[in-house]
Design a protein around this motif. Structure first.
Motif, PDB file in Angstrom:
ATOM      1  N   PHE A 134       0.814  -1.210   0.000  1.00  0.00           N
ATOM      2  CA  PHE A 134       0.000   0.000   0.000  1.00  0.00           C
ATOM      3  C   PHE A 134       0.850   1.263   0.000  1.00  0.00           C
ATOM      4  O   PHE A 134       0.593   2.194  -0.776  1.00  0.00           O
ATOM      5  N   THR A 135       1.853   1.310   0.859  1.00  0.00           N
ATOM      6  CA  THR A 135       2.639   2.543   0.986  1.00  0.00           C
ATOM      7  C   THR A 135       3.478   2.829  -0.254  1.00  0.00           C
ATOM      8  O   THR A 135       3.705   3.994  -0.602  1.00  0.00           O
ATOM      9  N   MET A 136       3.932   1.795  -0.946  1.00  0.00           N
ATOM     10  CA  MET A 136       4.787   1.991  -2.115  1.00  0.00           C
ATOM     11  C   MET A 136       4.003   2.137  -3.416  1.00  0.00           C
ATOM     12  O   MET A 136       4.373   2.938  -4.288  1.00  0.00           O
ATOM     13  N   HIS A 137       2.926   1.362  -3.557  1.00  0.00           N
ATOM     14  CA  HIS A 137       2.276   1.283  -4.869  1.00  0.00           C
ATOM     15  C   HIS A 137       0.854   1.840  -4.933  1.00  0.00           C
ATOM     16  O   HIS A 137       0.340   2.036  -6.036  1.00  0.00           O
ATOM     17  N   PRO A 140       0.674   6.522  -2.673  1.00  0.00           N
ATOM     18  CA  PRO A 140       1.216   7.749  -3.290  1.00  0.00           C
ATOM     19  C   PRO A 140       0.226   8.461  -4.212  1.00  0.00           C
ATOM     20  O   PRO A 140       0.194   9.691  -4.257  1.00  0.00           O
ATOM     21  N   THR A 141      -0.576   7.708  -4.974  1.00  0.00           N
ATOM     22  CA  THR A 141      -1.510   8.334  -5.910  1.00  0.00           C
ATOM     23  C   THR A 141      -2.971   8.181  -5.506  1.00  0.00           C
ATOM     24  O   THR A 141      -3.808   9.012  -5.869  1.00  0.00           O
ATOM     25  N   LEU A 142      -3.291   7.136  -4.755  1.00  0.00           N
ATOM     26  CA  LEU A 142      -4.692   6.855  -4.433  1.00  0.00           C
ATOM     27  C   LEU A 142      -5.024   7.034  -2.953  1.00  0.00           C
ATOM     28  O   LEU A 142      -6.183   6.901  -2.558  1.00  0.00           O
ATOM     29  N   GLU A 158      -3.478   2.944 -12.343  1.00  0.00           N
ATOM     30  CA  GLU A 158      -2.344   3.183 -11.456  1.00  0.00           C
ATOM     31  C   GLU A 158      -1.384   1.993 -11.395  1.00  0.00           C
ATOM     32  O   GLU A 158      -0.202   2.162 -11.113  1.00  0.00           O
ATOM     33  N   LEU A 159      -1.894   0.778 -11.632  1.00  0.00           N
ATOM     34  CA  LEU A 159      -1.051  -0.410 -11.538  1.00  0.00           C
ATOM     35  C   LEU A 159      -0.409  -0.798 -12.877  1.00  0.00           C
ATOM     36  O   LEU A 159       0.509  -1.622 -12.899  1.00  0.00           O
ATOM     37  N   LYS A 160      -0.875  -0.210 -13.972  1.00  0.00           N
ATOM     38  CA  LYS A 160      -0.337  -0.566 -15.289  1.00  0.00           C
ATOM     39  C   LYS A 160       1.171  -0.309 -15.418  1.00  0.00           C
ATOM     40  O   LYS A 160       1.885  -1.091 -16.046  1.00  0.00           O
ATOM     41  N   PRO A 161       1.712   0.793 -14.837  1.00  0.00           N
ATOM     42  CA  PRO A 161       3.171   0.992 -14.925  1.00  0.00           C
ATOM     43  C   PRO A 161       3.962  -0.150 -14.287  1.00  0.00           C
ATOM     44  O   PRO A 161       5.042  -0.502 -14.765  1.00  0.00           O
ATOM     45  N   LEU A 162       3.442  -0.731 -13.209  1.00  0.00           N
ATOM     46  CA  LEU A 162       4.122  -1.877 -12.593  1.00  0.00           C
ATOM     47  C   LEU A 162       4.125  -3.065 -13.534  1.00  0.00           C
ATOM     48  O   LEU A 162       5.124  -3.779 -13.655  1.00  0.00           O
TER      49      LEU A 162
END
Length: 412
Positions: A134-137, A140-142, A158-162
């Motif tokens: 949660f804190t890393m991914h 930050p944005t959500l 938000e998860l697509k870059p990962l």
């Protein structure tokens, strides 16, 4: 005969004058416009509360902000509720509480509430992994988004870059943990439904990978490398202990002296340190007992068999063996968890009973009844298996005495 109320008109409302005291104009069926001495005009709905049969007022709004048509629409809604024996006041209170809850409940806020409950059910290490996701991914944005505004497209974006970075396992874990959190939000009344169900289908599935390990015929080479390796003696003993006992890296690194029963040649690992949260017993052999004798002068003042380098009050790290293996030239070839696979492959090739091997590895049997039976009856058969495995490891050292050699001990 009841007096019939003549409905109000817009012209009548606009032309209504103030008086020395509060008075009302009535539209009928409970709707009235209350006019104060200061000239303020407010719409009220008067009704008898279901069940308790007491009179009550609900303020609909102020005129002219709330028109006559809007006030009549609210009256119709309230009368419909009363017809169903629902108190409009309680219905409004519940609706407003829900709206306030949804507006004020950001992802970061509700996640902290969920953490407080979830972390009581998992190990500290697993709890740390969940929080890192949660804190890393996500935060930050959500983190400041109200959870009722989170939709599948928003989270997927938000998860697509990962995913693009090839971190498929991270994406899978993020989807799983977000879904678990949102389901908790539904169950606690924060939101009405989980809009993220099934979002993992939007991503490439993570491919399961096996822990790097070596072939059974490469064991002698490993023992020779370990013999000459420039590593701490405690680390060398830790690797041998894990190799002989076939336990997981964290279980080996955190071995406690109090868990060892020398007289009965048994090591009992408590449930809280096991992956399956079940007690696991490991039969000890002459070689593992010799290793204990060797470690006693080194770590007997510590709670742990393999204490940390600079702090006897802490155990060695579960990554200690992995770091040593990398320095020994096994990067990408063998990890400490792969020692279990090496043992399993060797023992299966030698024809040992598969169920006994699985019990020795503390693997969960899907058949719960059979699992309980195996745990109760396989201990003696596992003793013979462990004796063979320890002897095999010693023989693989090609005659060079390793630390746990039963014929004697020497520092290497």
């Amino acid at each position: 005969m009841a007096r019939k109320t003549t409905p109000l008109s817009d012209a009548e409302i606009r032309s209504a004058k103030t008086k020395d005291k509060l008075y009302s104009l009535y539209d009928g069926e409970g709707l009235e416009l209350r006019i104060s001495a200061a000239g303020n005009k407010s719409w009220l709905f008067r009704y008898v509360r279901p069940h308790v049969k007491k009179s009550n007022y609900i303020k609909i709004g102020s005129y002219p902000e709330t028109s006559l048509a809007q006030a009549r629409k609210a009256r119709a809604e309230y009368r419909e509720l009363i017809a169903k024996e629902i108190d409009p006041q309680k219905w409004l209170d519940a609706k407003n509480d829900r709206i306030r809850n949804e507006i004020s409940s950001t992802l970061a806020e509700v996640a902290e509430q969920w953490f407080a409950i979830k972390f009581t059910k998992v190990t500290p290490r697993h709890a740390a992994n969940i929080k890192t996701t949660f804190t890393m991914h996500l935060f930050p944005t959500l983190g400041n988004w109200p959870v009722n505004e989170l939709t599948a497209p928003v989270v997927i974006r938000e998860l697509k870059p990962l995913e693009a970075a090839g971190k498929h396992e991270t994406v899978t874990r993020a989807c799983q943990r977000m879904n678990e959190l949102m389901t908790w939000c539904v169950n606690t009344g924060i939101i009405q439904h989980n809009p993220l169900a099934g979002i993992k289908a939007a991503f490439i599935a993570a491919q399961s990978t096996h822990m790097p390990t070596i072939k059974p015929e490469q064991l002698p080479e490993l023992m020779r490398t370990l013999h000459y390796a420039q590593i701490r003696i405690v680390t060398r003993c830790l690797i041998e202990w894990q190799l002989h006992t076939m336990v997981r890296p964290s279980e080996a690194a955190r071995t406690r002296w109090c868990e060892i029963d020398i007289e009965n040649m048994l090591w009992t690992i408590p449930p809280e340190r096991m992956k399956q949260k079940r007690e696991h017993q490991v039969p000890l052999t002459e070689q593992t007992l010799a290793l204990l004798d060797y470690m006693r002068p080194i770590s007997s003042k510590s709670e742990f068999l393999f204490p940390a380098d600079r702090n006897l009050g802490k155990s060695a790290c579960s990554e200690t063996a992995n770091r040593a293996l990398r320095r020994m030239g096994y990067a990408g070839i063998l990890v400490s968890h792969g020692l279990r696979a090496l043992a399993s492959t060797t023992l299966n090739e030698q024809g040992f009973d598969h169920d006994v091997i699985e019990a020795a590895l503390a693997h969960q049997d899907k058949n719960q009844v059979r699992s309980a039976y195996n745990r109760a009856t396989y201990i003696e058969r596992r003793r013979k298996l462990m004796e063979w495995w320890s002897n095999h490891i010693e023989e693989a050292a090609t005659g060079k005495m390793i630390i746990s050699g039963k014929a004697g001990l020497k520092v290497v």
